[in-house]
Design an enzyme around this catalytic site. Structure first.
Site, short mmCIF file in Angstrom:
data_model
loop_
_atom_site.label_atom_id
_atom_site.label_comp_id
_atom_site.label_asym_id
_atom_site.label_seq_id
_atom_site.Cartn_x
_atom_site.Cartn_y
_atom_site.Cartn_z
N PHE A 28 0.87 -1.17 0.00
CA PHE A 28 0.00 0.00 0.00
C PHE A 28 0.90 1.22 0.00
CE2 PHE A 28 -4.67 0.29 1.51
CZ PHE A 28 -5.10 -0.51 0.48
N GLN A 52 -7.76 14.06 4.78
CA GLN A 52 -7.09 13.33 3.70
C GLN A 52 -7.96 13.27 2.45
OE1 GLN A 52 -6.37 8.79 3.63
NE2 GLN A 52 -4.37 9.66 4.11
N HIS A 63 -8.20 11.35 -0.81
CA HIS A 63 -7.73 10.14 -1.46
C HIS A 63 -7.49 10.44 -2.93
CE1 HIS A 63 -7.49 5.97 -2.77
NE2 HIS A 63 -7.50 5.59 -1.51
N LEU A 115 -14.96 5.82 -3.87
CA LEU A 115 -13.57 5.39 -3.80
C LEU A 115 -13.24 4.29 -4.80
CD1 LEU A 115 -10.99 5.89 -2.11
CD2 LEU A 115 -11.67 3.94 -0.72
N GLU A 132 -7.21 1.91 -3.05
CA GLU A 132 -5.77 1.96 -3.24
C GLU A 132 -5.20 0.60 -3.64
OE1 GLU A 132 -2.13 3.22 -0.31
OE2 GLU A 132 -3.73 4.66 -0.69
N ARG A 157 -0.50 9.29 0.12
CA ARG A 157 -1.75 9.72 -0.49
C ARG A 157 -1.78 11.22 -0.78
NH1 ARG A 157 -6.33 6.10 2.72
NH2 ARG A 157 -5.89 4.16 1.61
N HIS A 207 -11.69 11.89 1.93
CA HIS A 207 -11.78 10.47 2.29
C HIS A 207 -11.69 10.20 3.79
CE1 HIS A 207 -11.47 6.17 1.90
NE2 HIS A 207 -10.24 6.14 2.35
N ARG A 222 -2.93 10.03 6.92
CA ARG A 222 -3.08 8.64 7.36
C ARG A 222 -2.41 7.69 6.38
NH1 ARG A 222 -6.51 4.62 6.10
NH2 ARG A 222 -8.02 5.94 5.01
#
Length: 607
Positions: free
Chosen positions: A146, A260, A262, A279, A282, A313, A377, A411
């Site tokens: 990730f 955040q 995304h 979304l 990821e 991100r 997000h 995050r």
């Protein structure tokens, strides 16, 4: 008693003083523990309480939607824990180091360590409870890359990890016979000024009032990113309920400016308005997906040649935003995300929900790219809590996305689900211990005295024939935050946002609201939460005169070492918002060693 919806601290409307509603006119439920929020954090807390010896009948978990229909199900890509399935050199200290680096070192190191230490065992526990993790050929829990992870640390169940996790937790809770009520909208906490006494709520199916008299309340009610026009949440989730409820009760908020965005939300102009911002996990990039602009350039080579699409991100989101701003976006206002170089069988096995979703929209991910753009997000900010999740209000706890501290300025992908179950366990253990020691309770009648006054306010709200539609005002608030407190911010725009919020608040004093089963009643309550939280976001962003992580002030483009501290928002003595700062802690020696070692993902290991 002052209305809990008064305008002084940022809520939306002020109602007339009516006589308190009599206890005979509302349902009263008595429990030792009330858990508000039925996603992973709330479910895991309740499970831990029972495993620590608290009787199930002493608990109540409430959700404002149907059972099992929590926002956890939308967390698709995975959950972090240093199992070392593929990379045995990984451990919890490297996980903590990655989390602190991604958070630009304004995280609470102790809370970071709480999560990273516990996660390997908690993943194995979920496995024992039957969670359908994806497996390696050897039968181990599989793990993928990730963004910004030094090693393959993200365990997953295809691309439906959150759904599988919540199903597992709900089944476990049902096996333990933990009571649950659905479609119960908590409108306020009941306090005596120093401690929580319970909560007031409305049954959205029947319109009936429900008072929950509880010794301890745990807020696990999610975050606040659907307060942005373009977001990855459902419109009726993540509306700021948890932070707003805690703030009204007297707790402080922390790091609210860190939101955040995304990198990969669906482009609504391409797929339809109902899909805008939804979304695209990821995991698509974690499995090798590549980003291209309208000119066919793999543009992350310019922004991050080593980590490419798997950089942090905030880095990837700003790169996409810049490509679009400079005219290299698609006609739909996005960029291309392409995983068609992978085999069809691989895509359908590793990304089943994504491939099915786009197939339904006429897009074959094995043959062509999808169009994406940044979307709000996750809120890194939330309620100030101690090491076990307790707020400054006695016997009130906050966990999951409602709390602050773990994520800092940005995050790490895969840490949201990790935080929910790690602090669910921690807080469950702490509350069980608190109950064992005995909880001090006020004199008889204190709960009903305060609850009755709150229900009177709610009664005057329903059926109002005002001039303004609460849903329309919510949409206006979302547009203001997206425009002025979005990916790029400046002082002038943030000041404009405060003015716009003040205007919305003024008009919200004259709402048109249906009865208590009408969605307009929910929207009116949502608006109250939203105005509190939106003001906290904007004031925090105005205070932080630097760029750090997800917070970018264009007139202060550099990260300032002097600003390695948190912004605290709290109610002052006259009810307005107080803005302070607080220092952040230092990592343990073991985590500092991992930081000094400089572990880092090299994207090209995937190629």
């Amino acid at each position: 008693m002052e209305s809990p919806h008064g305008t002084a601290t940022g809520e939306s409307f002020e109602l007339a003083d009516d006589e308190a509603i009599d206890p005979d006119d509302y349902e009263t439920v008595e429990r030792r523990v009330l858990v508000i929020g039925a996603g992973a954090a709330g479910a895991r807390t309740a499970i831990e309480l029972v495993e620590q010896g608290v009787a199930p009948e002493d608990l109540l978990v409430v959700g404002k939607r149907g059972h099992g229909d929590a926002h956890t199900t939308w967390a698709r890509g995975g959950v972090n824990g240093a199992l070392g399935t593929h990379d045995p050199e990984d451990d919890w200290t490297v996980h903590a180091a990655d989390t602190l680096n991604e958070g630009h070192h304004v995280n609470d190191p102790d809370k970071v360590e709480t999560v990273t230490k516990r996660m390997p065992a908690l993943l194995r526990e979920l496995d024992e409870w039957g969670m359908a993790f994806s497996r390696t050929d050897e039968g181990e829990i599989d793990q993928r890359y990730f963004g910004a992870q030094s090693f393959r640390r993200t365990a997953f169940a295809g691309d439906h990890t959150g759904e599988s996790m919540l199903d597992t937790l709900v089944e476990r809770a049902q096996d333990l016979e933990i009571p649950y009520r659905e479609n119960l909208f908590v409108s306020d906490l009941v306090t005596d000024g120093d401690r929580v006494l319970g909560a007031t709520a409305v049954d959205t199916d029947t319109g009936e009032f429900v008072g929950v008299d509880a010794e301890v309340v745990v807020l696990a009610a999610g975050g606040y990113t659907s307060l942005y026009r373009r977001h990855s949440s459902r419109d009726d989730e993540n509306t700021g309920d948890g932070p707003a409820l805690a703030y009204r009760a007297g707790a402080d908020l922390l790091d609210m400016e860190f939101v955040q965005f995304h990198p990969t939300g669906m482009a609504g102009n391409r797929y339809g308005e109902e899909w805008d911002g939804r979304l695209v996990t990821e995991a698509v990039r974690g499995e090798g997906g590549r980003l291209y602009n309208s000119e066919g350039e793999r543009f992350m080579e310019r922004y991050s040649p080593d980590q490419m699409e798997l950089d942090a991100r905030d880095v990837v989101a700003r790169a996409i935003a810049q490509e679009i701003e400079e005219g290299r976006g698609t006609e739909s206002g996005g960029v291309y995300l392409d995983i068609s170089h992978r085999e069809r069988e691989f895509i359908e096995e590793r990304l089943p929900r994504m491939s099915e979703r786009f197939a339904d929209l006429g897009v074959d991910m094995a043959e062509e790219p999808v169009e994406v753009a940044p979307t709000a997000h996750y809120g890194m900010g939330g309620v100030v809590v101690d090491e076990v999740g307790e707020t400054s209000v006695d016997d009130l706890y906050a966990i999951g996305e409602t709390m602050a501290g773990v994520h800092g300025a940005n995050r790490l992908g895969g840490n949201s689900l990790a935080e929910t179950i790690a602090f669910g366990e921690v807080t469950g253990q702490a509350v069980a211990e608190r109950l064992g020691d005995g909880v001090e309770r006020p004199a008889d009648g204190a709960f009903h005295e305060r609850a009755g006054s709150q229900f009177a306010d709610l009664a005057t709200l329903s059926g109002r024939d005002g001039a303004h539609d609460p849903e329309a005002l919510l949409d206006e608030l979302r547009e203001s935050l997206w425009t002025h407190a979005g990916i790029l911010r400046d002082g002038e725009g943030l000041s404009e946002a405060l003015d716009e919020l003040a205007s919305i608040r003024e008009r919200a004093a004259d709402l048109a609201v249906g009865d208590r089963t009408d969605r307009s009643f929910e929207f009116a309550l949502d608006l109250g939460f939203a105005l509190t939280v939106a003001e906290a976001v904007v004031r925090g962003a105005l205070e932080r005169e630097e760029s750090r992580g997800a917070h970018v002030r264009t007139e202060f483009p550099e990260t300032d070492p002097e600003w390695r501290r948190s912004v605290v928002i709290g109610p002052d003595s006259v009810g307005a918002m107080r803005v302070d700062t607080a220092p952040v802690g230092t990592p343990s020696e073991a985590v500092q060693e991992a930081l000094d070692a400089g572990y880092e993902l090299d994207y090209h290991q995937l190629e």
